[in-house]
Design a protein around this motif. Sequence first.
Motif, PDB file in Angstrom:
ATOM      1  N   UNK A 144       0.804  -3.352  -2.713  1.00  0.00           N
ATOM      2  CA  UNK A 144      -0.592  -3.614  -2.365  1.00  0.00           C
ATOM      3  C   UNK A 144      -1.368  -2.306  -2.387  1.00  0.00           C
ATOM      4  N   UNK A 145      -2.691  -2.426  -2.480  1.00  0.00           N
ATOM      5  CA  UNK A 145      -3.521  -1.218  -2.481  1.00  0.00           C
ATOM      6  C   UNK A 145      -3.337  -0.426  -1.199  1.00  0.00           C
ATOM      7  N   UNK A 146      -3.289  -1.132  -0.056  1.00  0.00           N
ATOM      8  CA  UNK A 146      -3.199  -0.439   1.222  1.00  0.00           C
ATOM      9  C   UNK A 146      -1.887   0.291   1.422  1.00  0.00           C
ATOM     10  N   UNK A 147      -0.770  -0.381   1.149  1.00  0.00           N
ATOM     11  CA  UNK A 147       0.529   0.261   1.342  1.00  0.00           C
ATOM     12  C   UNK A 147       0.719   1.395   0.349  1.00  0.00           C
ATOM     13  N   UNK A 148       0.287   1.188  -0.895  1.00  0.00           N
ATOM     14  CA  UNK A 148       0.407   2.245  -1.903  1.00  0.00           C
ATOM     15  C   UNK A 148      -0.372   3.481  -1.489  1.00  0.00           C
ATOM     16  N   UNK A 149      -1.592   3.282  -1.019  1.00  0.00           N
ATOM     17  CA  UNK A 149      -2.426   4.411  -0.626  1.00  0.00           C
ATOM     18  C   UNK A 149      -1.880   5.095   0.615  1.00  0.00           C
ATOM     19  N   UNK A 150      -1.401   4.320   1.584  1.00  0.00           N
ATOM     20  CA  UNK A 150      -0.852   4.902   2.806  1.00  0.00           C
ATOM     21  C   UNK A 150       0.378   5.744   2.500  1.00  0.00           C
ATOM     22  N   UNK A 151       1.259   5.227   1.642  1.00  0.00           N
ATOM     23  CA  UNK A 151       2.452   5.985   1.263  1.00  0.00           C
ATOM     24  C   UNK A 151       2.077   7.242   0.489  1.00  0.00           C
ATOM     25  N   UNK A 152       1.091   7.131  -0.407  1.00  0.00           N
ATOM     26  CA  UNK A 152       0.658   8.303  -1.174  1.00  0.00           C
ATOM     27  C   UNK A 152       0.079   9.370  -0.257  1.00  0.00           C
ATOM     28  N   UNK A 153      -0.729   8.958   0.725  1.00  0.00           N
ATOM     29  CA  UNK A 153      -1.299   9.912   1.681  1.00  0.00           C
ATOM     30  C   UNK A 153      -0.210  10.611   2.486  1.00  0.00           C
ATOM     31  N   UNK A 154       0.887   9.900   2.754  1.00  0.00           N
ATOM     32  CA  UNK A 154       1.972  10.474   3.539  1.00  0.00           C
ATOM     33  C   UNK A 154       2.853  11.400   2.707  1.00  0.00           C
ATOM     34  N   UNK A 155       2.678  11.388   1.379  1.00  0.00           N
ATOM     35  CA  UNK A 155       3.489  12.244   0.519  1.00  0.00           C
ATOM     36  C   UNK A 155       4.921  11.784   0.395  1.00  0.00           C
TER      37      UNK A 155
END
Length: 415
Positions: A318-329
Amino acid sequence: MRVVLSTYGGRGSVEPMVGLAVRLRELGAEVRVCAPPDEEFVDLFAGIGVSPVPVGRPVRPVMASVAPGSTVGLAQRAAELIAAQFGAVAATAEGCDALVATGPLPVTAGARSVAEKLGIRYVHASHQPISLPSPHQPPPGRRGRPLPPGVTDNRELWELDARNANEMFGAEINTHRAAIGLPPLDNVRDYAFTDRPWLATDPVLSPWPEPSVLDVVQTGAWMRPDDRPLPPGLVEFLGAGAPPVYAGFGSTPMGSDAAKHMARVAVGAIRAQGRRVIVAHGWAGLGLIDDGDDCFAVGEVNQQALFARVAAVVHHGSAGTTTTAARAGVPQVIVPQGGDQPYWAGRVADLGIGVAHDGPTPTVASLLVGLETALTTPTRARSRVVAATVDTEGAMTAAKRLLAEIDGDGPPRRA
């Protein structure tokens, strides 16, 4: 200033509106919200001090009961959502200065009609780019209206999509418009999107391709501020060994057999890597497969805090999980189930921050291959590099822009 937010859909449609609502209120705006009546969504808004006006049926049981691709009940659900926009949303928007809408076409076309009748500013917001007309991509298929095989011209496909939208929703929308004195629409989709839609995605993770027929305003992703502490049991588990791998499929529903298979595969592949496992229940209902002390199950949890402490994230894309994981590195392995998820899987692979699984039904062997790549030193290093580029202020950017446009001081439209 008063702003009403209208949304309908799963968590990916609702949670970004929570983030926008927070920032609008910080800037002094009064925010009203129309959203699905699911308890978890009510709780999300209650957490920021907003009581949403219920619109439509609860989403979770509807999504769980509708077979993929099925059109059974589609016309009735669309009619209910359209009626809700002209009813509850219109009443909520009285006295407001702007209406921001996201979700399926019956919602956004109805919402813009309400804004037109009230004479207030309207913004269409998308949390993924694949539904916006572009010569660089084909449209997603509509239920019961698959794209014709052999047609490769994207412009032709988007024209067909507009005709399909008119046939599916035009009569119902125009009946409601006539009832409040508005003229009929001959292009429901383009009316709902406007020629200047807002794209609430990170420009590194999800760049909008130019040149474009639309004057797309990309604000960055609308992330909800989340400072909730992790549960004590989870904190204890995290501290008891090396960082585990997270596996969860968010608000993607699954049958019980599919959920059991996914849990067995995920736990088996992660264990084969010598890693501990965190299993997220989600709408799929994933659970532990045994009583091993190397696994821990979680429900609703602060993903922003959790992802910073895991070795990798296995998820649906999903957009949200993908973005959250990307932000976390943190590296990702995406097993897309449908919708926009293959797009996000492709972006993660293209950026080198993870792996796109081939198909929605992994085996232990296929998921293990993905994990082996995701956990390599180059992928982990690349994930940290990309994390430093991800915009964390998308919701504030959008809030400031909206209030400036209401004031009449916003940036001019593209010529």
